[in-house]
Design a protein around this motif. Sequence first.
Motif, mmCIF file in Angstrom:
data_model
loop_
_atom_site.group_PDB
_atom_site.id
_atom_site.type_symbol
_atom_site.label_atom_id
_atom_site.label_comp_id
_atom_site.label_asym_id
_atom_site.label_seq_id
_atom_site.Cartn_x
_atom_site.Cartn_y
_atom_site.Cartn_z
ATOM 1 N N VAL A 69 0.740 -1.224 0.106
ATOM 2 C CA VAL A 69 0.024 -0.002 0.058
ATOM 3 C C VAL A 69 0.677 1.251 -0.016
ATOM 4 C CG1 VAL A 69 -1.720 1.322 1.356
ATOM 5 C CG2 VAL A 69 -2.078 -1.052 0.915
ATOM 6 N N ALA A 70 1.863 1.386 0.914
ATOM 7 C CA ALA A 70 2.737 2.552 0.867
ATOM 8 C C ALA A 70 3.508 2.689 -0.354
ATOM 9 C CB ALA A 70 3.557 2.487 2.090
ATOM 10 N N VAL A 73 1.118 4.267 -2.825
ATOM 11 C CA VAL A 73 1.085 5.645 -2.790
ATOM 12 C C VAL A 73 2.380 6.495 -3.102
ATOM 13 C CG1 VAL A 73 0.844 7.575 -1.217
ATOM 14 C CG2 VAL A 73 -0.253 5.445 -0.849
ATOM 15 N N THR A 74 3.416 5.849 -2.873
ATOM 16 C CA THR A 74 4.771 6.583 -3.241
ATOM 17 C C THR A 74 4.809 6.664 -4.900
ATOM 18 O OG1 THR A 74 5.959 5.542 -1.200
ATOM 19 C CG2 THR A 74 7.113 6.655 -2.952
ATOM 20 N N ARG A 77 1.458 8.730 -6.389
ATOM 21 C CA ARG A 77 0.750 10.012 -5.941
ATOM 22 C C ARG A 77 0.993 11.159 -6.724
ATOM 23 N NH1 ARG A 77 3.244 11.802 -0.364
ATOM 24 N NH2 ARG A 77 1.916 13.687 -0.593
ATOM 25 N N VAL B 38 5.631 7.879 3.891
ATOM 26 C CA VAL B 38 4.103 7.545 3.620
ATOM 27 C C VAL B 38 3.442 6.628 4.633
ATOM 28 C CG1 VAL B 38 2.752 6.328 1.760
ATOM 29 C CG2 VAL B 38 4.569 7.723 1.218
ATOM 30 N N PRO B 39 4.153 5.408 5.087
ATOM 31 C CA PRO B 39 3.203 4.580 6.069
ATOM 32 C C PRO B 39 2.864 5.410 7.167
ATOM 33 C CG PRO B 39 5.261 3.561 5.336
ATOM 34 C CD PRO B 39 5.290 4.809 4.702
ATOM 35 N N ILE B 42 -0.106 7.574 6.163
ATOM 36 C CA ILE B 42 -1.449 6.776 6.077
ATOM 37 C C ILE B 42 -1.832 6.635 7.369
ATOM 38 C CG2 ILE B 42 -2.290 4.436 5.529
ATOM 39 C CD1 ILE B 42 -0.152 4.240 3.290
#
Lengths: 216, 216
Positions: A69-70, A73-74, A77, B38-39, B42
């Motif tokens: 998930v992270a 995003v990285t 995004r 990012v983690p 989130i």
Amino acid sequence: MSQGAEDPAIAKLFAVLLAGEYAAFYRLIDESRMAPDVPSGIAIARMAASEIQHFDHLAARLEGTDIDVADAVTRYRSVFDQYHRATTPKTWYEALVKAYVGDGLASDFYSELAGALPESAQAVVAEVMSQTGSSAFAREQVRAAVAADPSLKSPLTLWGRRLLGEAITHAQWVLAAEEEVTDLLFEGATSLQGVAKFFDAVAELHATRMSDLGLG
Amino acid sequence: MSQGAEDPAIAKLFAVLLAGEYAAFYRLIDESRMAPDVPSGIAIARMAASEIQHFDHLAARLEGTDIDVADAVTRYRSVFDQYHRATTPKTWYEALVKAYVGDGLASDFYSELAGALPESAQAVVAEVMSQTGSSAFAREQVRAAVAADPSLKSPLTLWGRRLLGEAITHAQWVLAAEEEVTDLLFEGATSLQGVAKFFDAVAELHATRMSDLGLG
């Protein structure tokens, strides 16, 4: 592996959408600083919270795939951040139009996309979409403001067109960069025709939405 | 009139708690700017979203009472904003300790309060509390950081004490200003004894929580 994400192209699509929800959360938060009063602050906070609910639905579907998930995003995004930088509102009404139009465009993208997806992935998209609608407060505020001061109408109409233009430009960048996702969504139609039809449909829905706002 | 808010003192208590959730949402958002990756971004976004879920649970219980949600925020937020200003973190670890300890203190306040409430109001409090726990990420990060660099322990321990002190001070201000709420919560015991016991219990739970963090 979670239901709906068994196809790598679908997992990638969910990863892109998830990065969009993350970017939207932090964008809304920035724009919430312009909120002129507590009811607006509450409404923006609720919209931001619903982006995180969407995010979590999509994140749940990435569990068990090889997409973190992270990392998603990285990786994805930046195109959303570029969209938001290109459409930074200068007034509270611009922020409201952006919130309403942006929420609507996202929901149009989701629903136009859904038709191209297998059933299990459609369910995820439907789940995410069922939680939109928190931007109704923005519509009411803009309608009332334009009715009270008609000089707002023309600049906000231009603003709405710009939002659509930037959204389409940035969506095309994503499609150009992610061939797998493009093939997934526009398979069947010759690719260019499919993409053009898709954006025509989005533009039509946008026009209706501008009318809802008393604009356009 | 909604279940659980039929007593004006309970409605007022919910109004105060709701203002606290609103203040906590906007405080978390400010502090999210320090998130190093990012983690963390989130995790903070999820915590912020859960404050809005709590807010909405409480708001639903104020429907049909004579307390307006936005008025409640306007009236009661200042004491929470003062608490947050008095405890502005200077580093990401201070922000994490504050998130974890703050979440825990809120949950202790809720659970200590619940005992004093009629059953229908207890259900609201339980509902709100059942959604905490999103601060576990903060605990893990602080534990790991303190284990890796023991020089962090002493300043973060002092920071934790300060958070408790400020929380108690500000809670006492609320109780002093809102007699109805104080009577509701500490009726039965002579007021001062009841209040003292309440804060002792909160301080004990805080000490356990500091140990969880590898502090104190």
